[in-house]
Write a protein that holds these residues in place. Structure first.
Motif, PDB file in Angstrom:
ATOM      1  N   MET A  75       0.837  -1.202   0.000  1.00  0.00           N
ATOM      2  CA  MET A  75       0.000   0.000   0.000  1.00  0.00           C
ATOM      3  C   MET A  75       0.869   1.247   0.000  1.00  0.00           C
ATOM      4  O   MET A  75       1.867   1.312   0.684  1.00  0.00           O
ATOM      5  N   LEU A  76       0.452   2.236  -0.769  1.00  0.00           N
ATOM      6  CA  LEU A  76       1.219   3.480  -0.832  1.00  0.00           C
ATOM      7  C   LEU A  76       0.479   4.606  -0.119  1.00  0.00           C
ATOM      8  O   LEU A  76       0.815   5.778  -0.261  1.00  0.00           O
ATOM      9  N   SER A  77      -0.525   4.215   0.631  1.00  0.00           N
ATOM     10  CA  SER A  77      -1.338   5.200   1.327  1.00  0.00           C
ATOM     11  C   SER A  77      -0.474   6.035   2.281  1.00  0.00           C
ATOM     12  O   SER A  77       0.352   5.486   3.017  1.00  0.00           O
ATOM     13  N   GLY A  78      -0.678   7.340   2.249  1.00  0.00           N
ATOM     14  CA  GLY A  78       0.095   8.220   3.137  1.00  0.00           C
ATOM     15  C   GLY A  78       1.440   8.631   2.559  1.00  0.00           C
ATOM     16  O   GLY A  78       2.153   9.420   3.155  1.00  0.00           O
ATOM     17  N   LYS A  79       1.800   8.076   1.407  1.00  0.00           N
ATOM     18  CA  LYS A  79       3.091   8.427   0.795  1.00  0.00           C
ATOM     19  C   LYS A  79       2.879   9.535  -0.234  1.00  0.00           C
ATOM     20  O   LYS A  79       1.876   9.522  -0.964  1.00  0.00           O
ATOM     21  N   CYS A  80       3.824  10.441  -0.295  1.00  0.00           N
ATOM     22  CA  CYS A  80       3.751  11.502  -1.306  1.00  0.00           C
ATOM     23  C   CYS A  80       4.794  11.212  -2.385  1.00  0.00           C
ATOM     24  O   CYS A  80       5.990  11.153  -2.101  1.00  0.00           O
ATOM     25  N   ILE A  81       4.311  10.972  -3.597  1.00  0.00           N
ATOM     26  CA  ILE A  81       5.205  10.625  -4.714  1.00  0.00           C
ATOM     27  C   ILE A  81       5.276  11.805  -5.675  1.00  0.00           C
ATOM     28  O   ILE A  81       4.241  12.274  -6.166  1.00  0.00           O
ATOM     29  N   LEU A  82       6.485  12.262  -5.916  1.00  0.00           N
ATOM     30  CA  LEU A  82       6.681  13.387  -6.828  1.00  0.00           C
ATOM     31  C   LEU A  82       7.182  12.841  -8.161  1.00  0.00           C
ATOM     32  O   LEU A  82       8.219  12.169  -8.209  1.00  0.00           O
ATOM     33  N   ILE A  83       6.415  13.109  -9.225  1.00  0.00           N
ATOM     34  CA  ILE A  83       6.822  12.611 -10.543  1.00  0.00           C
ATOM     35  C   ILE A  83       7.284  13.779 -11.397  1.00  0.00           C
ATOM     36  O   ILE A  83       6.546  14.749 -11.586  1.00  0.00           O
ATOM     37  N   GLY A  84       8.487  13.685 -11.913  1.00  0.00           N
ATOM     38  CA  GLY A  84       9.011  14.697 -12.832  1.00  0.00           C
ATOM     39  C   GLY A  84       8.918  14.156 -14.252  1.00  0.00           C
ATOM     40  O   GLY A  84       9.377  13.053 -14.533  1.00  0.00           O
ATOM     41  N   ILE A  85       8.278  14.933 -15.130  1.00  0.00           N
ATOM     42  CA  ILE A  85       8.134  14.490 -16.531  1.00  0.00           C
ATOM     43  C   ILE A  85       8.899  15.457 -17.429  1.00  0.00           C
ATOM     44  O   ILE A  85       8.752  16.665 -17.307  1.00  0.00           O
ATOM     45  N   THR A  86       9.717  14.880 -18.316  1.00  0.00           N
ATOM     46  CA  THR A  86      10.473  15.739 -19.240  1.00  0.00           C
ATOM     47  C   THR A  86       9.984  15.503 -20.671  1.00  0.00           C
ATOM     48  O   THR A  86       9.119  14.633 -20.906  1.00  0.00           O
ATOM     49  N   GLY A  87      10.527  16.261 -21.610  1.00  0.00           N
ATOM     50  CA  GLY A  87       9.983  16.280 -22.961  1.00  0.00           C
ATOM     51  C   GLY A  87      10.385  15.138 -23.860  1.00  0.00           C
ATOM     52  O   GLY A  87      11.278  15.265 -24.704  1.00  0.00           O
ATOM     53  N   GLY A  88       9.734  14.010 -23.690  1.00  0.00           N
ATOM     54  CA  GLY A  88       9.973  12.855 -24.565  1.00  0.00           C
ATOM     55  C   GLY A  88       8.638  12.215 -24.901  1.00  0.00           C
ATOM     56  O   GLY A  88       7.662  12.371 -24.148  1.00  0.00           O
ATOM     57  N   ILE A  89       8.606  11.476 -25.998  1.00  0.00           N
ATOM     58  CA  ILE A  89       7.355  10.880 -26.471  1.00  0.00           C
ATOM     59  C   ILE A  89       6.717   9.959 -25.413  1.00  0.00           C
ATOM     60  O   ILE A  89       5.499   9.848 -25.311  1.00  0.00           O
ATOM     61  N   ALA A  90       7.578   9.336 -24.587  1.00  0.00           N
ATOM     62  CA  ALA A  90       7.048   8.393 -23.574  1.00  0.00           C
ATOM     63  C   ALA A  90       6.307   9.097 -22.439  1.00  0.00           C
ATOM     64  O   ALA A  90       5.738   8.440 -21.560  1.00  0.00           O
ATOM     65  N   ALA A  91       6.249  10.428 -22.491  1.00  0.00           N
ATOM     66  CA  ALA A  91       5.571  11.178 -21.423  1.00  0.00           C
ATOM     67  C   ALA A  91       4.117  10.710 -21.257  1.00  0.00           C
ATOM     68  O   ALA A  91       3.593  10.671 -20.134  1.00  0.00           O
ATOM     69  N   TYR A  92       3.493  10.319 -22.388  1.00  0.00           N
ATOM     70  CA  TYR A  92       2.082   9.920 -22.296  1.00  0.00           C
ATOM     71  C   TYR A  92       1.889   8.676 -21.413  1.00  0.00           C
ATOM     72  O   TYR A  92       0.842   8.481 -20.804  1.00  0.00           O
ATOM     73  N   LYS A  93       2.961   7.832 -21.337  1.00  0.00           N
ATOM     74  CA  LYS A  93       2.850   6.579 -20.562  1.00  0.00           C
ATOM     75  C   LYS A  93       2.724   6.869 -19.062  1.00  0.00           C
ATOM     76  O   LYS A  93       2.296   6.027 -18.299  1.00  0.00           O
ATOM     77  N   ILE A  94       3.178   8.044 -18.657  1.00  0.00           N
ATOM     78  CA  ILE A  94       3.200   8.371 -17.225  1.00  0.00           C
ATOM     79  C   ILE A  94       1.781   8.558 -16.681  1.00  0.00           C
ATOM     80  O   ILE A  94       1.536   8.440 -15.483  1.00  0.00           O
ATOM     81  N   CYS A  95       0.835   8.817 -17.586  1.00  0.00           N
ATOM     82  CA  CYS A  95      -0.576   8.936 -17.155  1.00  0.00           C
ATOM     83  C   CYS A  95      -1.003   7.648 -16.454  1.00  0.00           C
ATOM     84  O   CYS A  95      -1.667   7.665 -15.413  1.00  0.00           O
ATOM     85  N   GLU A  96      -0.619   6.520 -17.023  1.00  0.00           N
ATOM     86  CA  GLU A  96      -0.980   5.216 -16.461  1.00  0.00           C
ATOM     87  C   GLU A  96      -0.290   4.998 -15.099  1.00  0.00           C
ATOM     88  O   GLU A  96      -0.881   4.452 -14.170  1.00  0.00           O
ATOM     89  N   LEU A  97       0.957   5.479 -15.005  1.00  0.00           N
ATOM     90  CA  LEU A  97       1.699   5.337 -13.744  1.00  0.00           C
ATOM     91  C   LEU A  97       1.009   6.152 -12.638  1.00  0.00           C
ATOM     92  O   LEU A  97       0.825   5.657 -11.514  1.00  0.00           O
TER      93      LEU A  97
END
Ligand code: PMT
Length: 391
Positions: free
Chosen positions: A1-23
Motif C-alpha cells: 500500500m502506498l497510502s500516506g506516501k507523497c510521490i513526486l513525478i518529474g516528466i520531461t519532454g519525450g514521447i514516452a511522457a504519455y505513458k506516465i498517465c498510467e503510472l
C-alpha cells in the motif's frame, strides 16, 4: 500500500511522457498522494489538464509562479517521500548530474535529498553517447537508482536501446523503495559480486558468466536498509558506498580478510573460480604444431570456507550456482562450507541466475530450514534475502 506516501513525478519532454498517465493512475489507486512537475517541453507531449485530473493535484511547471512564501522547488522537495523522473531526457539527466537548476524540475531535483529514481528514454545513439553515460554514472554514484531503458523500436524510427522501461518496472521500484525498513542500521554488510578473472597470459583468462547483478542488488538493498555497505567486485559499478575492485580469487580473499573483522554480514554472491593456472605466462602463449595444449591448474583457496572457520560474530552467507540437483547439491555445500545460510541458484534456466534481471532462489540454513523465494527482480530477491537472514 502506498497510502500516506507523497510521490513526486518529474516528466520531461519525450514521447514516452504519455505513458506516465498510467503510472499516476496506478499510484492513485494505491492511495498515494501524487504531485507532478513538468519541464515546459513535457507539455508538448501530454497536457497539463490530463495530468491534473489524474493526479488530482495542481501540476507544476513554472519556477516563479509563486503562491506562498516558500519557493515551490523547496516545498515540493520537502513534501515528497520519493522523486521519480520519467521519462528523463539526455538533457535533464545531464543537468541533474552537473547540478544545473534552470527550470522547476531540475531545481526540485537539486533540492531533493531523499530517494530518487530516474527512468531515461531517448534515441539509442544518444543513450550510448559518452557524455550521457558519464552523467548516468555520476547519478548512480550518488545513490540515484537508474531504471535503464529497454531495447526495441523507438519512436524516432531506430531499433535499439532507448525505450522507457515498463510502467510496471517503475511502479515496482517505487513500491520497493518506499517499503524498505531500516533494519540494518548500524550493521556493516560486505557483499561480493561478479566472476573472478584468473589470468593465463597477457591475452587469455579463466572466468565465468557472473555479471555481478545479484551482488550489486544486495549491496544496494543493504545500503537502502541503513547498513554500511561494502562491495567487493570484479566488475565496474557505481554506488554511494565503498567499492573495492578486485580481479582474481586471491585478490578477493585479501579484500575480504581486510573487511572481515568489522563486518556483521558477509554475503558471497560472487562466482569464484575454483582453479587458476599454476604458472602465469608473462608472454602470450604461442600456437604450436601440436593439436593439444595442456594448462596445469591449481586450486584456489576456498574463501567462503576459510571465513566460516575463523568467524566470531559474523553471519556468513554463501551462494551456490547449480545446473542440476539444486537442493541436494546445496545441502552438501552448506555442510562442507560451514556457512550460516546458503542461497541456491538454478543456473540451468535462462530467465534467472547468471546475467538475467530476475532470479528465483532457495535459502537453506544450517539447521535444515528451507525458504523458497519466488521469481522476482534481483532487487526484490535481494531485499527478501536480507530480511530473511536478518530474522
Ligand atoms: O552475477 P549474476 O549474473 O547476477 O549471477 C548471480 C549468480 C548466479 C552468479 C549468483 O547468484 C551465484 O550463484 N553466485 C555463486 C556462484 C558460485 O561460485 O557458486 P559455487 O557453488 O561455485 O560456490 C559456492 C560459494 O563458495 C559461493 O558463495 C562462492 O562465492 C564461494 N567460493 C567458491 C569457490 C572458491 N574458491 N571460494 C569461494 O569462496
Amino acid at each position: 500500500m502506498l497510502s500516506g506516501k507523497c510521490i513526486l513525478i518529474g516528466i520531461t519532454g519525450g514521447i514516452a511522457a504519455y505513458k506516465i498517465c498510467e503510472l499516476i493512475r496506478k499510484f492513485k489507486k494505491k492511495g498515494a498522494d501524487v504531485k507532478v512537475v513538468c519541464t515546459p517541453n513535457a507539455l508538448n507531449f501530454v497536457t497539463k489538464l490530463t495530468l491534473q485530473n489524474l493526479s488530482q493535484n495542481e501540476v507544476y511547471v513554472e519556477e516563479f509562479d509563486v503562491k506562498n512564501w516558500k519557493p515551490e522547488h523547496i516545498s515540493l522537495a520537502d513534501e515528497a517521500d520519493i522523486m521519480i523522473i520519467a521519462p528523463a531526457t539526455a538533457n535533464t539527466i545531464s543537468k541533474i548530474a552537473r547540478g544545473i537548476a534552470d527550470n522547476l524540475l531540475t531545481s526540485v531535483a537539486c533540492a531533493f535529498s531523499k530517494k530518487m529514481i530516474i527512468a531515461p528514454a531517448m534515441n539509442c545513439n544518444m543513450w550510448k553517447n559518452q557524455a550521457v553515460q558519464e552523467n548516468i554514472n555520476i547519478l548512480k554514484a550518488r545513490g540515484i537508482e537508474i531504471l535503464e531503458p529497454e531495447s526495441g523500436f523507438l519512436a524516432c524510427g531506430y531499433l535499439g536501446k532507448g525505450r522507457l522501461c515498463s510502467i510496471e518496472k517503475i511502479y515496482g521500484a517505487v513500491d520497493e523503495a518506499l517499503n524498505y525498513s531500516q533494519i540494518l542500521k548500524g550493521k556493516k554488510v560486505v557483499v561480493t559480486a561478479g566472476g573472478t578473472v584468473e589470468d593465463i597470459d597477457p591475452v587469455r583468462y579463466i572466468s565465468n558468466y557472473s555479471s555481478g547483478k545479484m551482488g550489486f542488488a544486495i549491496s544496494d538493498a543493504a545500503y537502502q536498509m541503513g547498513a554500511e555497505s561494502v562491495l567487493i567486485t570484479t566488475k565496474n559499478f557505481e554506488a554511494p558506498y565503498k567499492i573495492i575492485k578486485v580481479k582474481s580469487a586471491m585478490d578477493m580473499q585479501n579484500a575480504l580478510n581486510e573487511e572481515f573483522d568489522q563486518a556483521d554480514y558477509i554475503i558471497m554472491a560472487a562466482a569464484v573460480a575454483d582453479y587458476r593456472v599454476k604458472e602465469y605466462s608473462k608472454q602470450k602463449i604461442k600456437k604450436t604444431e601440436s593439436d593439444n595444449l595442456t594448462l596445469e591448474l591449481v586450486k584456489n583457496p576456498d574463501i567462503l570456507r576459510s571465513l566460516c572457520e575463523k568467524k566470531t560474530h559474523q553471519t556468513v552467507v554463501g551462494f551456490c550456482a547449480e545446473s542440476e540437483n539444486l537442493l541436494q547439491n546445496a545441502n552438501e555445500k552448506i555442510a562442507k562450507k560451514g556457512c550460516d545460510f546458503l542461497v541456491a541458484n538454478d543456473i540451468s534456466r535462462s530467465d534467472i541466475g547468471f546475467s538475467s534481471d530476475d532470479n528465483e532462489v532457495t535459502i537453506l540454513d544450517k539447521s535444515g530450514r528451507i525458504k523458497k523465494l519466488e521469481k522476482a527482480s534481483k532487487q526484490v530477491i535481494a531485499r527478501q534475502i536480507l530480511e530473511y537472514i536478518h530474522g
